[in-house]
Write a protein that holds these residues in place. Structure first.
Motif, PDB file in Angstrom:
ATOM      1  N   GLN A   1       0.827  -1.208   0.000  1.00 11.37           N
ATOM      2  CA  GLN A   1       0.000   0.000   0.000  1.00 11.37           C
ATOM      3  C   GLN A   1       0.865   1.264   0.000  1.00 11.37           C
ATOM      4  OE1 GLN A   1      -2.339  -0.704   3.497  1.00 11.37           O
ATOM      5  NE2 GLN A   1      -3.829  -2.001   2.449  1.00 11.37           N
ATOM      6  N   ILE A   2       1.949   1.247   0.777  1.00 13.84           N
ATOM      7  CA  ILE A   2       2.884   2.379   0.773  1.00 13.84           C
ATOM      8  C   ILE A   2       3.443   2.577  -0.635  1.00 13.84           C
ATOM      9  CG2 ILE A   2       5.175   3.146   1.563  1.00 13.84           C
ATOM     10  CD1 ILE A   2       4.489   1.827   4.288  1.00 13.84           C
ATOM     11  N   GLY A   3       3.801   1.452  -1.269  1.00 17.31           N
ATOM     12  CA  GLY A   3       4.341   1.510  -2.625  1.00 17.31           C
ATOM     13  C   GLY A   3       3.363   2.099  -3.628  1.00 17.31           C
ATOM     14  N   GLU A   4       2.100   1.733  -3.515  1.00 17.60           N
ATOM     15  CA  GLU A   4       1.072   2.259  -4.433  1.00 17.60           C
ATOM     16  C   GLU A   4       0.916   3.775  -4.260  1.00 17.60           C
ATOM     17  OE1 GLU A   4      -0.331   0.705  -6.817  1.00 17.60           O
ATOM     18  OE2 GLU A   4      -0.484  -1.430  -6.325  1.00 17.60           O
ATOM     19  N   HIS A   5       0.872   4.223  -2.998  1.00 21.36           N
ATOM     20  CA  HIS A   5       0.743   5.660  -2.742  1.00 21.36           C
ATOM     21  C   HIS A   5       1.978   6.404  -3.251  1.00 21.36           C
ATOM     22  CE1 HIS A   5      -2.966   5.187  -0.601  1.00 21.36           C
ATOM     23  NE2 HIS A   5      -2.430   4.477   0.382  1.00 21.36           N
TER      24      HIS A   5
ATOM     25  N   THR B   1      12.034  -5.409   5.342  1.00 18.19           N
ATOM     26  CA  THR B   1      10.618  -5.505   5.707  1.00 18.19           C
ATOM     27  C   THR B   1      10.144  -6.941   5.454  1.00 18.19           C
ATOM     28  OG1 THR B   1       9.931  -4.911   3.465  1.00 18.19           O
ATOM     29  CG2 THR B   1      10.241  -3.097   5.023  1.00 18.19           C
ATOM     30  N   ALA B   2       8.827  -7.140   5.415  1.00 13.39           N
ATOM     31  CA  ALA B   2       8.296  -8.460   5.056  1.00 13.39           C
ATOM     32  C   ALA B   2       8.402  -8.697   3.545  1.00 13.39           C
ATOM     33  CB  ALA B   2       6.839  -8.579   5.498  1.00 13.39           C
ATOM     34  N   LYS B   3       8.145  -7.654   2.758  1.00 12.45           N
ATOM     35  CA  LYS B   3       8.232  -7.724   1.291  1.00 12.45           C
ATOM     36  C   LYS B   3       8.028  -6.303   0.740  1.00 12.45           C
ATOM     37  CE  LYS B   3       6.393 -10.253  -2.707  1.00 12.45           C
ATOM     38  NZ  LYS B   3       5.292 -11.097  -3.218  1.00 12.45           N
ATOM     39  N   TYR B   4       8.610  -6.031  -0.401  1.00  8.76           N
ATOM     40  CA  TYR B   4       8.496  -4.748  -1.121  1.00  8.76           C
ATOM     41  C   TYR B   4       9.328  -3.618  -0.504  1.00  8.76           C
ATOM     42  CZ  TYR B   4       4.473  -6.869  -3.485  1.00  8.76           C
ATOM     43  OH  TYR B   4       3.655  -7.694  -4.189  1.00  8.76           O
ATOM     44  N   GLY B   5       9.322  -3.513   0.831  1.00  4.97           N
ATOM     45  CA  GLY B   5      10.009  -2.399   1.452  1.00  4.97           C
ATOM     46  C   GLY B   5       9.089  -1.203   1.612  1.00  4.97           C
ATOM     47  N   THR B   6       9.686  -0.069   2.013  1.00  2.70           N
ATOM     48  CA  THR B   6       8.940   1.175   2.161  1.00  2.70           C
ATOM     49  C   THR B   6       9.394   2.141   1.063  1.00  2.70           C
ATOM     50  OG1 THR B   6      10.551   1.877   3.852  1.00  2.70           O
ATOM     51  CG2 THR B   6       8.496   0.875   4.606  1.00  2.70           C
ATOM     52  N   ALA B   7      10.579   2.715   1.230  1.00  2.00           N
ATOM     53  CA  ALA B   7      11.081   3.646   0.208  1.00  2.00           C
ATOM     54  C   ALA B   7      11.350   2.954  -1.127  1.00  2.00           C
ATOM     55  CB  ALA B   7      12.349   4.340   0.707  1.00  2.00           C
ATOM     56  N   LEU B   8      11.655   1.667  -1.106  1.00  2.00           N
ATOM     57  CA  LEU B   8      11.918   0.960  -2.372  1.00  2.00           C
ATOM     58  C   LEU B   8      10.662   0.333  -2.970  1.00  2.00           C
ATOM     59  CD1 LEU B   8      15.371  -0.835  -1.895  1.00  2.00           C
ATOM     60  CD2 LEU B   8      14.861   1.551  -2.445  1.00  2.00           C
ATOM     61  N   ALA B   9       9.573   0.288  -2.210  1.00  2.00           N
ATOM     62  CA  ALA B   9       8.344  -0.352  -2.704  1.00  2.00           C
ATOM     63  C   ALA B   9       7.862   0.210  -4.041  1.00  2.00           C
ATOM     64  CB  ALA B   9       7.240  -0.247  -1.654  1.00  2.00           C
TER      65      ALA B   9
ATOM     66  N   ALA C   1       8.903   7.455   3.496  1.00  2.00           N
ATOM     67  CA  ALA C   1       7.949   6.354   3.356  1.00  2.00           C
ATOM     68  C   ALA C   1       8.078   5.429   4.561  1.00  2.00           C
ATOM     69  CB  ALA C   1       8.222   5.573   2.065  1.00  2.00           C
ATOM     70  N   ALA C   2       6.976   5.234   5.287  1.00  2.00           N
ATOM     71  CA  ALA C   2       7.046   4.431   6.513  1.00  2.00           C
ATOM     72  C   ALA C   2       5.660   3.950   6.919  1.00  2.00           C
ATOM     73  CB  ALA C   2       7.653   5.255   7.640  1.00  2.00           C
ATOM     74  N   PRO C   3       5.588   2.785   7.576  1.00  2.00           N
ATOM     75  CA  PRO C   3       4.299   2.294   8.076  1.00  2.00           C
ATOM     76  C   PRO C   3       3.882   3.019   9.345  1.00  2.00           C
ATOM     77  CG  PRO C   3       6.053   0.784   8.709  1.00  2.00           C
ATOM     78  CD  PRO C   3       6.686   1.844   7.840  1.00  2.00           C
ATOM     79  N   LEU C   4       2.614   2.883   9.718  1.00  2.00           N
ATOM     80  CA  LEU C   4       2.117   3.506  10.943  1.00  2.00           C
ATOM     81  C   LEU C   4       2.898   3.044  12.163  1.00  2.00           C
ATOM     82  CD1 LEU C   4      -1.786   3.491  10.614  1.00  2.00           C
ATOM     83  CD2 LEU C   4      -0.150   5.191   9.835  1.00  2.00           C
TER      84      LEU C   4
ATOM     85  N   ALA D   1       6.448  15.278   2.117  1.00  2.00           N
ATOM     86  CA  ALA D   1       5.292  14.433   2.447  1.00  2.00           C
ATOM     87  C   ALA D   1       5.774  13.181   3.154  1.00  2.00           C
ATOM     88  CB  ALA D   1       4.505  14.076   1.192  1.00  2.00           C
ATOM     89  N   ILE D   2       4.906  12.642   4.012  1.00  2.00           N
ATOM     90  CA  ILE D   2       5.138  11.341   4.639  1.00  2.00           C
ATOM     91  C   ILE D   2       4.132  10.377   4.036  1.00  2.00           C
ATOM     92  CG2 ILE D   2       5.068  10.030   6.796  1.00  2.00           C
ATOM     93  CD1 ILE D   2       5.868  12.629   8.258  1.00  2.00           C
ATOM     94  N   ILE D   3       4.644   9.264   3.516  1.00  2.00           N
ATOM     95  CA  ILE D   3       3.813   8.282   2.811  1.00  2.00           C
ATOM     96  C   ILE D   3       3.609   7.073   3.718  1.00  2.00           C
ATOM     97  CG2 ILE D   3       3.577   6.903   0.722  1.00  2.00           C
ATOM     98  CD1 ILE D   3       5.959   8.771  -0.369  1.00  2.00           C
ATOM     99  N   THR D   4       2.358   6.800   4.087  1.00  2.00           N
ATOM    100  CA  THR D   4       2.030   5.637   4.912  1.00  2.00           C
ATOM    101  C   THR D   4       1.063   4.744   4.154  1.00  2.00           C
ATOM    102  OG1 THR D   4       0.005   6.438   5.990  1.00  2.00           O
ATOM    103  CG2 THR D   4       2.109   7.213   6.900  1.00  2.00           C
ATOM    104  N   GLU D   5       0.706   3.622   4.777  1.00  2.00           N
ATOM    105  CA  GLU D   5      -0.261   2.726   4.154  1.00  2.00           C
ATOM    106  C   GLU D   5      -1.643   3.371   4.058  1.00  2.00           C
ATOM    107  OE1 GLU D   5       0.132   1.026   8.449  1.00  2.00           O
ATOM    108  OE2 GLU D   5       1.268   2.287   7.067  1.00  2.00           O
ATOM    109  N   LYS D   6      -1.897   4.410   4.851  1.00  2.00           N
ATOM    110  CA  LYS D   6      -3.200   5.089   4.826  1.00  2.00           C
ATOM    111  C   LYS D   6      -3.234   6.272   3.878  1.00  2.00           C
ATOM    112  CE  LYS D   6      -5.184   3.733   9.237  1.00  2.00           C
ATOM    113  NZ  LYS D   6      -5.856   4.214  10.464  1.00  2.00           N
ATOM    114  N   GLY D   7      -2.099   6.555   3.225  1.00  2.00           N
ATOM    115  CA  GLY D   7      -2.096   7.646   2.264  1.00  2.00           C
ATOM    116  C   GLY D   7      -0.914   8.582   2.447  1.00  2.00           C
TER     117      GLY D   7
END
Length: 347
Positions: free
Chosen positions: A141-145, A167-175, A271-274, A327-333
């Motif tokens: 979701q972070i990657g899509e945003h 991460t578990a998969k995809y990453g944050t900044a690299l997603a 780019a980071a998760p909650l 901007a800060i990119i999370t799974e929520k947008g």
């Protein structure tokens, strides 16, 4: 056209042990380690065999669940005392990445109302597995945003390794780079080597090349020249802890990139998760910054490169003030503007 992309993984639960990709050996050797005891898990986190805030959290969660399987007690009170002790032990492995504490505390919370030791042991394993499964979806979701902020042909600079193996998969900044590859969107990545441990050189380039992503390696002190001459469109980085006001701790060198982005008038994204957002920490000044062994600076691959006895300052992280973050990119947008208000609203 969608492509099948090779995305490496770094942590796996195997009932009697945890298997991790030894990131200390990359890129020269692909070695997997079996962690069978809690002290193995602590050492793997401390020595950076596993690294990246989400991956540290996942590994620590599995480590606590693994340790709990060996408790020889039928008393749920005694069980919880042992669990708290092991939680504190694992929490001492690294001080800056908040995901470590978040994951360990989530496991403690999961057994608050269990009625037996057996139920507690099963619950802990289930909760740790859930953390990993959820992180994979969060990263996507972070990657899509993040991908929505880039266009075909963009050139993007990053530092450290906020990728699949962090991460578990995809990453944050690299997603977004993995998702762009899947969707046939061409993004060119410039990876800062990230002295002194070289996570960008060793890890980011390794995993992006495995995925067929166009990646170019630069040394950290080439960033300004690269932005100027290569037409960098944006900088994107991960995070180890985001304070309530948006100040962000990430790998040493990140603050410098943010200053360069401002000087060149290009966006600087985090780019980071909650789970990386720490509302209990008011500002970046309150984030503990880990200082590591001088040998990381005075030696490369075991070979001394500096005079014996020289004084060394080796902070593993720095803090980027919120005013430098586009901007800060999370799974929520995607969050912009008043970070204190926007981050609080996420919860």
């Amino acid at each position: 056209m969608n492509e099948t992309v090779t995305i490496p993984r770094s942590v796996e639960w195997n009932e009697t042990h945890i298997t991790i990709l030894n990131q200390q050996k990359l890129p020269l050797e692909t070695e997997y380690l079996e962690l069978k005891e809690i002290k193995d898990v602590w050492e793997a986190i401390f020595s950076l065999k596993v690294r990246g805030a989400p991956a540290i959290g996942i590994t620590a969660a599995y480590g606590l669940a693994l340790a709990a399987q060996s408790y020889q007690t039928e008393s749920i009170i005694k069980f919880k005392q042992l669990l708290q002790k092991d939680r504190d032990y694992l929490a001492s492995s690294r001080p800056t990445a908040v995901n470590l504490f978040w994951a360990l505390d989530r496991l403690l919370s999961s057994v608050e109302n269990v009625s037996s030791v057996n139920e507690a042991k099963t619950t802990l394993i289930h909760e740790a597995i859930c953390i990993q499964i959820e992180d994979e979806e969060v990263c996507r979701q972070i990657g899509e945003h993040a991908l929505s902020l880039f266009k075909d042909g963009d050139k993007i600079l990053t530092i450290c390794n906020a990728g699949s193996i962090a991460t578990a998969k995809y990453g944050t900044a690299l997603a977004p780079f993995y998702l762009a590859k899947e969707k046939g969107i061409e993004l060119k990545v410039f990876a800062s080597e990230t002295r002194p441990v070289l996570q960008g050189a060793r890890l980011t380039t390794w995993e992006l090349m495995k995925a067929g992503v166009d990646v170019t390696l630069i040394t950290d002190n080439m960033a300004a020249q690269t932005i100027l001459t290569k037409g960098i469109n944006a900088v994107i980085v991960g995070a180890d802890r985001i304070a309530a006001n948006g100040d962000t701790a990430n790998k040493i060198g990140t603050f410098g990139l943010a200053l360069l982005a401002k000087a060149f008038n290009i966006p600087f994204y985090v780019a980071a998760p909650l789970s990386t957002i720490d509302l209990k920490t008011n500002t970046g000044a309150d984030i503990p910054i880990e200082e590591r062994n001088a040998d990381e600076v005075t030696h490369i691959s075991g070979t001394r490169i500096a005079p014996e006895g020289v004084k060394v300052y080796n902070p593993a992280f720095d803090v980027t003030p919120n005013e430098l973050i586009t901007a800060i990119i999370t799974e929520k947008g995607i969050i912009r503007g008043n970070y204190t208000e926007a981050l609080a609203n996420l919860f």
